[in-house]
Design an enzyme around this catalytic site. Structure first.
Site, PDB file in Angstrom:
ATOM      1  N   PRO A 170       0.643  -1.407   0.388  1.00 40.66           N
ATOM      2  CA  PRO A 170      -0.163  -0.066   0.487  1.00 40.66           C
ATOM      3  C   PRO A 170       0.779   1.333   0.045  1.00 40.66           C
ATOM      4  CG  PRO A 170      -0.190  -1.491   2.297  1.00 40.66           C
ATOM      5  CD  PRO A 170       0.434  -1.928   1.105  1.00 40.66           C
ATOM      6  N   ASN A 171       0.543   2.015  -0.767  1.00 34.82           N
ATOM      7  CA  ASN A 171       1.411   3.714  -0.919  1.00 34.82           C
ATOM      8  C   ASN A 171       2.555   3.289  -1.918  1.00 34.82           C
ATOM      9  OD1 ASN A 171      -1.102   4.801   0.819  1.00 34.82           O
ATOM     10  ND2 ASN A 171       0.426   3.763   2.598  1.00 34.82           N
ATOM     11  N   ARG A 223       5.522  10.767  -2.594  1.00 35.76           N
ATOM     12  CA  ARG A 223       5.120  10.500  -0.935  1.00 35.76           C
ATOM     13  C   ARG A 223       6.479  10.738  -0.371  1.00 35.76           C
ATOM     14  NH1 ARG A 223       4.732   4.473   1.317  1.00 35.76           N
ATOM     15  NH2 ARG A 223       4.089   5.038   3.205  1.00 35.76           N
ATOM     16  N   TYR A 252      11.751   7.621   1.219  1.00 37.35           N
ATOM     17  CA  TYR A 252      11.178   7.386  -0.144  1.00 37.35           C
ATOM     18  C   TYR A 252      11.771   7.203  -1.221  1.00 37.35           C
ATOM     19  CZ  TYR A 252       8.425   5.434   3.705  1.00 37.35           C
ATOM     20  OH  TYR A 252       7.433   4.686   4.802  1.00 37.35           O
ATOM     21  N   ASN A 279       7.590  -5.771  -0.912  1.00 36.42           N
ATOM     22  CA  ASN A 279       7.922  -4.976  -0.399  1.00 36.42           C
ATOM     23  C   ASN A 279       6.800  -4.696   0.049  1.00 36.42           C
ATOM     24  OD1 ASN A 279       7.412  -2.467   1.630  1.00 36.42           O
ATOM     25  ND2 ASN A 279       9.055  -1.168  -0.466  1.00 36.42           N
ATOM     26  N   ALA A 309       3.239  -0.374   4.912  1.00 34.06           N
ATOM     27  CA  ALA A 309       2.740  -0.785   6.166  1.00 34.06           C
ATOM     28  C   ALA A 309       2.164  -2.117   6.516  1.00 34.06           C
ATOM     29  CB  ALA A 309       1.861   0.008   5.796  1.00 34.06           C
ATOM     30  N   HIS A 328       4.293  -4.536   8.936  1.00 37.97           N
ATOM     31  CA  HIS A 328       4.179  -4.313  10.266  1.00 37.97           C
ATOM     32  C   HIS A 328       3.022  -4.933  10.914  1.00 37.97           C
ATOM     33  CE1 HIS A 328       7.405  -2.256   9.167  1.00 37.97           C
ATOM     34  NE2 HIS A 328       6.776  -1.210   8.263  1.00 37.97           N
ATOM     35  N   ASP A 383       1.105 -15.874   6.316  1.00 37.19           N
ATOM     36  CA  ASP A 383       0.681 -16.922   6.006  1.00 37.19           C
ATOM     37  C   ASP A 383       1.175 -17.205   4.895  1.00 37.19           C
ATOM     38  OD1 ASP A 383       0.580 -17.299   8.799  1.00 37.19           O
ATOM     39  OD2 ASP A 383      -1.317 -17.278   8.711  1.00 37.19           O
ATOM     40  N   GLU A 419      12.154  -9.286   1.262  1.00 37.81           N
ATOM     41  CA  GLU A 419      11.553  -8.436   1.734  1.00 37.81           C
ATOM     42  C   GLU A 419      12.832  -7.060   1.590  1.00 37.81           C
ATOM     43  OE1 GLU A 419      11.095  -8.980   5.952  1.00 37.81           O
ATOM     44  OE2 GLU A 419       9.799  -7.414   5.954  1.00 37.81           O
ATOM     45  N   HIS A 476      12.467  -3.613   1.821  1.00 42.77           N
ATOM     46  CA  HIS A 476      12.325  -1.694   2.114  1.00 42.77           C
ATOM     47  C   HIS A 476      13.054  -0.570   1.651  1.00 42.77           C
ATOM     48  CE1 HIS A 476       9.430  -3.889   4.891  1.00 42.77           C
ATOM     49  NE2 HIS A 476      10.484  -4.499   5.231  1.00 42.77           N
ATOM     50  N   LEU A 477      12.361   0.392   1.435  1.00 44.14           N
ATOM     51  CA  LEU A 477      13.228   1.428   1.123  1.00 44.14           C
ATOM     52  C   LEU A 477      13.967   2.161   1.658  1.00 44.14           C
ATOM     53  CD1 LEU A 477      10.022   2.476  -1.399  1.00 44.14           C
ATOM     54  CD2 LEU A 477      12.777   2.521  -2.345  1.00 44.14           C
ATOM     55  N   SER A 478      12.632   2.350   2.998  1.00 46.62           N
ATOM     56  CA  SER A 478      13.404   2.774   4.212  1.00 46.62           C
ATOM     57  C   SER A 478      14.154   2.022   5.224  1.00 46.62           C
ATOM     58  CB  SER A 478      12.572   3.879   4.912  1.00 46.62           C
ATOM     59  OG  SER A 478      11.762   3.224   5.438  1.00 46.62           O
ATOM     60  N   ARG A 509      13.327   3.681  12.436  1.00 45.11           N
ATOM     61  CA  ARG A 509      12.410   4.972  12.093  1.00 45.11           C
ATOM     62  C   ARG A 509      11.106   4.284  13.811  1.00 45.11           C
ATOM     63  NH1 ARG A 509       9.428   4.729   7.025  1.00 45.11           N
ATOM     64  NH2 ARG A 509       8.203   6.035   7.551  1.00 45.11           N
ATOM     65  N   ARG A 517       7.732   0.375  13.313  1.00 42.29           N
ATOM     66  CA  ARG A 517       8.292  -0.264  11.844  1.00 42.29           C
ATOM     67  C   ARG A 517       9.568  -0.850  12.667  1.00 42.29           C
ATOM     68  NH1 ARG A 517       5.538   3.024   7.986  1.00 42.29           N
ATOM     69  NH2 ARG A 517       5.459   5.303   8.978  1.00 42.29           N
TER      70      ARG A 517
HETATM   71  C1  DQA Z   1       8.286   1.231   3.574  1.00 49.43           C
HETATM   72  C2  DQA Z   1       8.750   0.718   4.892  1.00 49.43           C
HETATM   73  C3  DQA Z   1       7.022   0.979   5.909  1.00 49.43           C
HETATM   74  O1  DQA Z   1       7.232   0.673   6.725  1.00 49.43           O
HETATM   75  C4  DQA Z   1       5.948   1.908   5.636  1.00 49.43           C
HETATM   76  O2  DQA Z   1       4.966   1.519   5.809  1.00 49.43           O
HETATM   77  C5  DQA Z   1       5.674   2.290   4.170  1.00 49.43           C
HETATM   78  C6  DQA Z   1       7.417   1.559   3.021  1.00 49.43           C
HETATM   79  C7  DQA Z   1       9.835   1.747   2.489  1.00 49.43           C
HETATM   80  O3  DQA Z   1       9.570   0.665   1.844  1.00 49.43           O
HETATM   81  O4  DQA Z   1      10.750   1.722   3.821  1.00 49.43           O
HETATM   82  O5  DQA Z   1       4.982   2.126   2.957  1.00 49.43           O
HETATM   83  O6  DQA Z   1       8.064  -0.741   3.406  1.00 49.43           O
END
Ligand code: DQA
Length: 153
Positions: A19-20, A27, A32, A83, A86, A89, A96, A107, A109-111, A116, A120
């Site tokens: 999401p997002n 964003r 990011y 990725n 959200a 978490h 599953d 897995e 994550h950009l950040s 953080r 997270r």
């Molecule tokens: C994220 C880190 C997550 O905590 C956050 O909710 C995201 C992006 C990252 O790529 O850093 O939407 O997965």
């Protein structure tokens, strides 16, 4: 011709964005980065191609769609990069689905989620993935492609 010699068992990979992440580029660029999702995908696709892999891409804001996509990937792909954003978490359902898929999953994550907010710092999927790449921005996806391509089995 791939630019270095990996085994060729890993052929097709699926990159899933949660999401997002459709909003990347606009964003919170200070967290990011400035790349759009389309740009991230085209860089990952180029890295995959250079290693002799084919990559497909999927983004959804819906947990159920991500679960369905992981379930369907079992028969069509040799590995997944995800990725979950959200849902990282919160989602036992995505965890599953990853376990049930039996596929190697990386897995991303950009950040750096460990630098953080407290909420997270916990990933519900980390221990059902082969590994995690966190904090390298767009480069993380290319690293994940390499990680899958270089798996021994
Ligand atoms: C994220 C880190 C997550 O905590 C956050 O909710 C995201 C992006 C990252 O790529 O850093 O939407 O997965």
């Amino acid at each position: 011709m791939p630019d270095f010699c990996y085994n060729y068992i890993m052929k097709k990979i699926l990159v899933i964005h949660g999401p997002n992440l459709n909003l990347l580029g606009e964003r919170e660029p200070e967290i990011y980065g400035n790349f759009t999702l389309e740009e991230i995908n085209s860089k990952a696709a180029a890295r995959a191609k250079s290693l002799g892999l084919e990559a497909d891409f999927f983004q959804s804001n819906s947990e159920g769609d991500i679960v369905d996509t992981i379930g369907a990937a079992r028969k069509k792909y040799d590995g997944i990069i995800i990725n979950p954003a959200a849902y990282t978490h919160t989602s036992v359902a995505i965890r599953d689905a990853i376990s049930a898929s039996g596929l190697p999953v990386v897995e991303v994550h950009l950040s750096n989620i460990y630098k953080r907010e407290d909420f997270r710092r916990k990933s519900l999927i980390a221990d059902v993935c082969v590994g995690q790449i966190s904090g390298f921005g767009v480069t993380g996806y290319a690293l994940a492609v390499e990680a899958l391509a270089s798996r021994p089995e």
